[in-house]
Design a protein around this motif. Structure first.
Motif, mmCIF file in Angstrom:
data_model
loop_
_atom_site.group_PDB
_atom_site.id
_atom_site.type_symbol
_atom_site.label_atom_id
_atom_site.label_comp_id
_atom_site.label_asym_id
_atom_site.label_seq_id
_atom_site.Cartn_x
_atom_site.Cartn_y
_atom_site.Cartn_z
ATOM 1 N N LYS A 12 0.850 -1.193 0.000
ATOM 2 C CA LYS A 12 0.000 0.000 0.000
ATOM 3 C C LYS A 12 0.886 1.243 0.000
ATOM 4 N N SER A 13 0.666 2.116 -0.978
ATOM 5 C CA SER A 13 1.482 3.331 -1.072
ATOM 6 C C SER A 13 1.176 4.256 0.099
ATOM 7 N N SER A 14 2.187 4.994 0.520
ATOM 8 C CA SER A 14 2.017 5.859 1.684
ATOM 9 C C SER A 14 1.337 7.177 1.329
ATOM 10 N N VAL A 15 1.416 7.600 0.071
ATOM 11 C CA VAL A 15 0.837 8.884 -0.317
ATOM 12 C C VAL A 15 -0.605 8.733 -0.803
ATOM 13 N N LEU A 16 -0.806 7.960 -1.866
ATOM 14 C CA LEU A 16 -2.153 7.818 -2.437
ATOM 15 C C LEU A 16 -2.967 6.694 -1.797
ATOM 16 N N ARG A 17 -2.305 5.886 -0.952
ATOM 17 C CA ARG A 17 -2.971 4.785 -0.239
ATOM 18 C C ARG A 17 -3.597 3.779 -1.207
ATOM 19 N N ARG A 18 -2.929 3.528 -2.328
ATOM 20 C CA ARG A 18 -3.385 2.533 -3.304
ATOM 21 C C ARG A 18 -2.533 1.283 -3.185
ATOM 22 N N TRP A 19 -3.135 0.149 -3.561
ATOM 23 C CA TRP A 19 -2.414 -1.118 -3.551
ATOM 24 C C TRP A 19 -1.666 -1.297 -4.864
ATOM 25 N N LYS A 20 -0.425 -1.760 -4.761
ATOM 26 C CA LYS A 20 0.395 -2.051 -5.934
ATOM 27 C C LYS A 20 1.094 -3.386 -5.702
ATOM 28 N N ARG A 21 1.075 -4.232 -6.713
ATOM 29 C CA ARG A 21 1.722 -5.538 -6.592
ATOM 30 C C ARG A 21 3.184 -5.414 -7.005
#
Length: 153
Positions: A12-21
């Protein structure tokens, strides 16, 4: 240095709070390295757990976090850093989350106690328990072996 675990994790990204594999390598010296894919050509990030990790939680201990769509909350792994930040990860299965968190805990314990007196029964007991838990994991280490993960480097 020995490769302890590698594979795919959601991060989970710290800025946009999106999940990335991302593909990850977890090294015995406490380095957690993320790449775009398993070719390891496109380096994304490196975290020095030896110096930064304060705690690791997994599964039902991870509250207040939504996993990626279609994945159980029991697959979550949270690394708490000494500076108060968190690294939120998610495996594709509960077994993989257990193995990842156990490996992270073992590395953290090993690094923390490395300078301690290794003759201490309590430290030895902790390391023995961690190794037993790791060996009990059905997906111990990588999907095949550390050597297979290292191929192509």
């Amino acid at each position: 240095m020995a490769l302890m675990k590698c594979g795919w994790l959601w991060r989970k990204s710290s800025v946009l709070r999106r999940w990335k594999r991302s593909w990850f390598d977890l090294w015995m010296d406490g380095n957690l390295v993320f790449y775009q894919d398993e070719t390891r050509r496109d380096y994304e990030d490196r975290i020095r757990l030896k110096y930064k990790c304060a705690n690791v939680k997994a599964g039902s201990e991870c509250t207040g976090v939504e996993p990626p769509d279609g994945i159980s909350s029991h697959c979550l792994v949270i690394i708490y850093m000494k500076n108060g930040s968190t690294l939120i990860l998610c495996a594709d299965s509960e077994d993989e989350a257990l193995c990842t968190s156990t490996t992270l805990m073992m590395i953290t314990i090993t690094q923390f106690h490395w300078t301690a007196t290794m003759r201490s029964t309590s430290v030895q007991d902790i390391l023995v328990i961690a190794m037993e838990q790791l060996q009990a994991c059905p997906t111990w280490l990588c999907s095949s072996s550390p050597a297979a993960c290292w191929e192509g480097r």
